[in-house]
Scaffold this motif. Structure first.
Motif, short mmCIF file in Angstrom:
data_model
loop_
_atom_site.label_atom_id
_atom_site.label_comp_id
_atom_site.label_asym_id
_atom_site.label_seq_id
_atom_site.Cartn_x
_atom_site.Cartn_y
_atom_site.Cartn_z
N UNK A 190 70.89 29.07 53.40
CA UNK A 190 70.75 29.07 51.93
C UNK A 190 69.57 28.21 51.50
N UNK A 191 68.79 28.77 50.60
CA UNK A 191 67.54 28.14 50.15
C UNK A 191 67.67 27.66 48.71
N UNK A 192 66.70 26.85 48.29
CA UNK A 192 66.74 26.38 46.91
C UNK A 192 65.40 25.87 46.42
N UNK A 223 71.90 24.18 58.96
CA UNK A 223 72.51 25.41 58.44
C UNK A 223 74.02 25.30 58.59
N UNK A 224 74.72 26.36 58.21
CA UNK A 224 76.17 26.31 58.19
C UNK A 224 76.74 27.57 58.82
N UNK A 267 71.18 32.93 49.22
CA UNK A 267 72.14 32.88 50.33
C UNK A 267 71.97 34.11 51.23
N UNK A 300 78.77 28.87 42.14
CA UNK A 300 77.57 29.36 42.84
C UNK A 300 76.73 30.28 41.95
N UNK A 334 73.16 20.71 46.80
CA UNK A 334 71.71 20.61 46.58
C UNK A 334 71.35 19.13 46.40
N UNK A 393 66.30 21.52 55.62
CA UNK A 393 67.58 21.72 54.93
C UNK A 393 67.70 23.17 54.44
N UNK A 394 68.59 23.92 55.06
CA UNK A 394 68.82 25.32 54.65
C UNK A 394 70.30 25.53 54.35
N UNK A 395 70.88 24.58 53.62
CA UNK A 395 72.31 24.64 53.30
C UNK A 395 72.55 24.34 51.82
N UNK A 396 71.67 24.93 50.97
CA UNK A 396 71.75 24.69 49.52
C UNK A 396 73.06 25.19 48.92
N UNK A 397 73.75 26.12 49.60
CA UNK A 397 75.02 26.60 49.06
C UNK A 397 76.11 25.55 49.23
N UNK A 446 75.17 31.00 57.97
CA UNK A 446 74.72 31.12 56.58
C UNK A 446 73.47 30.27 56.38
N UNK A 457 80.47 32.11 47.95
CA UNK A 457 79.68 31.01 48.50
C UNK A 457 79.21 31.25 49.93
#
Lengths: 103, 284
Positions: free
Chosen positions: B256-258, B222-223, B200, B83, A13, A6-10, B254, B55
């Motif tokens: 995005x990590x978390x 991903x997006x 991001x 964000x 979450x 999963x690399x779509x945290x934006x 894009x 975003x």
């Protein structure tokens, strides 16, 4: 490693497990399920206390006063409320401008 | 114009009703310059609405500078911080913000709950858009879903406690990610290298359509932009807005990590991207 990775945290979450665990305590008969607006019994008072504690937690992150936090369904609604709310208020105030009459 | 659809569509709706809207141009990094705001103000401007962190690009606009000039000019300032909150320090007083939008599900809370900060001031008055019971001091009626509020509160408390450590960890992952792709040529970075959140990264890959790349990257979620605008096949209006060519906008992804992203996942992602991009370019 869970796949797909999963690399779509934006976009969104996952809920933190500690958050999900807390939420579970406010749903069932065993928990605090009351309506926070119920003023006539403890079910309501407990729910209200939980909501107000959460309001304080949200306020603290942005260094606001809890009384300045309005709950919504998400940021889209917040954006709508802020923009339409201010413009609507301004239009209303303009309409209500006192009209002076000369005597 | 690089605002989120929630703001763009709301303003367009108001325009149809006769409200005049001034649309601001971002710079090439996706940020709104304070001078641009100052130059665009008109005598009748009632409010300014900007997002703190974009975003799609992760770039951060200088909200404090803009807030100071708007407060001085007596113009209300609304900021979408969905964000930003929990990702970088946000202090509504220091930023001179009057209204601030927040979301729970971008910060490890549940979907379906958010909040609007409304500064306690006779100038910052908001007309209710939802009526029926007068909850939330009359600004937003409706029974409060207690578990959602509890979830958002807990998530925001956790975000505050990790506001020092988490960005540093995400910076490391970001460095690892970008250096893992260094071997790949024809990769364009979209956004700001200096003024940004760590989580991001928006990249365009020369010679590879984003749609084909995403299909190839089946082990990665991903997006190609914002899920909030996914009903359209147009290239990102955000990327176009900062002057990225249509060709490269169609080749942008894009990442995005978390909180739960691991170094192992980043390494895996890099190897997948290098493999798939190389393969797709070879069959071109």
């Amino acid at each position: 490693m869970k796949k797909p990775v999963y690399l779509d945290y934006a976009a969104t979450t996952p809920v933190d497990p500690a958050v999900a665990a807390d939420m579970m305590n406010f749903l069932t008969l065993d928990g605090v399920f009351g309506n926070p607006a119920s003023r006539t019994h403890g079910y309501g008072w407990q729910a209200e206390a939980a909501v107000e504690n959460a309001r304080r937690q949200v306020a603290e992150l942005i260094h606001a006063d809890p009384r300045e936090i309005v709950w919504t369904s998400g940021a889209t609604e917040s954006d709508n409320l802020a923009i339409k709310g201010v413009i609507g208020q301004r239009k209303r105030a303009a309409r209500q401008k006192p009209i002076s009459s000369r005597r | 114009m690089i605002e989120h659809k929630a703001v763009v569509d709301t303003c367009k709706w108001l325009e149809q009703g006769g409200v005049e809207v001034t649309w601001l141009r971002p710079d090439r990094e996706g940020r709104i310059a304070p001078e641009v705001v100052a130059e665009s103000l008109r005598d009748e401007t009632a409010m300014v609405s900007l997002m703190m962190v974009n975003n799609e690009l992760g770039c951060v606009t200088d909200i404090a500078a803009i807030g100071a000039l708007l407060r001085q000019r007596g113009v209300l300032f609304h900021v979408d911080a969905a964000q930003a909150a929990g990702k970088l320090p946000v202090d509504v007083s220091a930023l001179n913000v009057d209204l601030l939008s927040l979301s729970a599900h971008k910060v490890y809370g549940p979907k379906g709950v958010g909040a609007l900060y409304v500064r306690r001031s006779p100038d910052a008055l908001v007309e209710a858009q939802m009526h029926g019971g007068g909850h939330e001091r009359g600004m937003r009626s409706g029974t409060l879903p207690t578990h959602q509020m509890v979830g958002m509160g807990k998530a925001f408390e956790m975000a505050r406690e990790s506001l020092d450590a988490e960005p540093a960890r995400l910076e490391e992952l970001r460095d690892m990610f970008l250096s893992g792709l260094e071997g790949l040529e024809g990769v364009h970075f979209n956004g700001s290298r200096e003024h940004r959140v760590p989580g991001i990264v928006n990249l365009s890959f020369e010679g590879v359509e984003a749609e084909s790349l995403m299909l190839g990257l089946r082990h990665l979620a991903v997006s190609s932009g914002s899920a909030c605008a996914s009903a359209t096949v147009e290239p990102s209006f955000v990327l176009r807005g900062i002057g990225v060519s249509d060709e490269l906008a169609h080749r942008a992804l894009r990442f995005s990590f978390g909180r739960f992203t691991s170094a192992e996942e980043i390494e895996f992602a890099c190897s997948q991207i290098v493999d798939v991009v190389t393969r797709l370019r070879a069959v071109r």
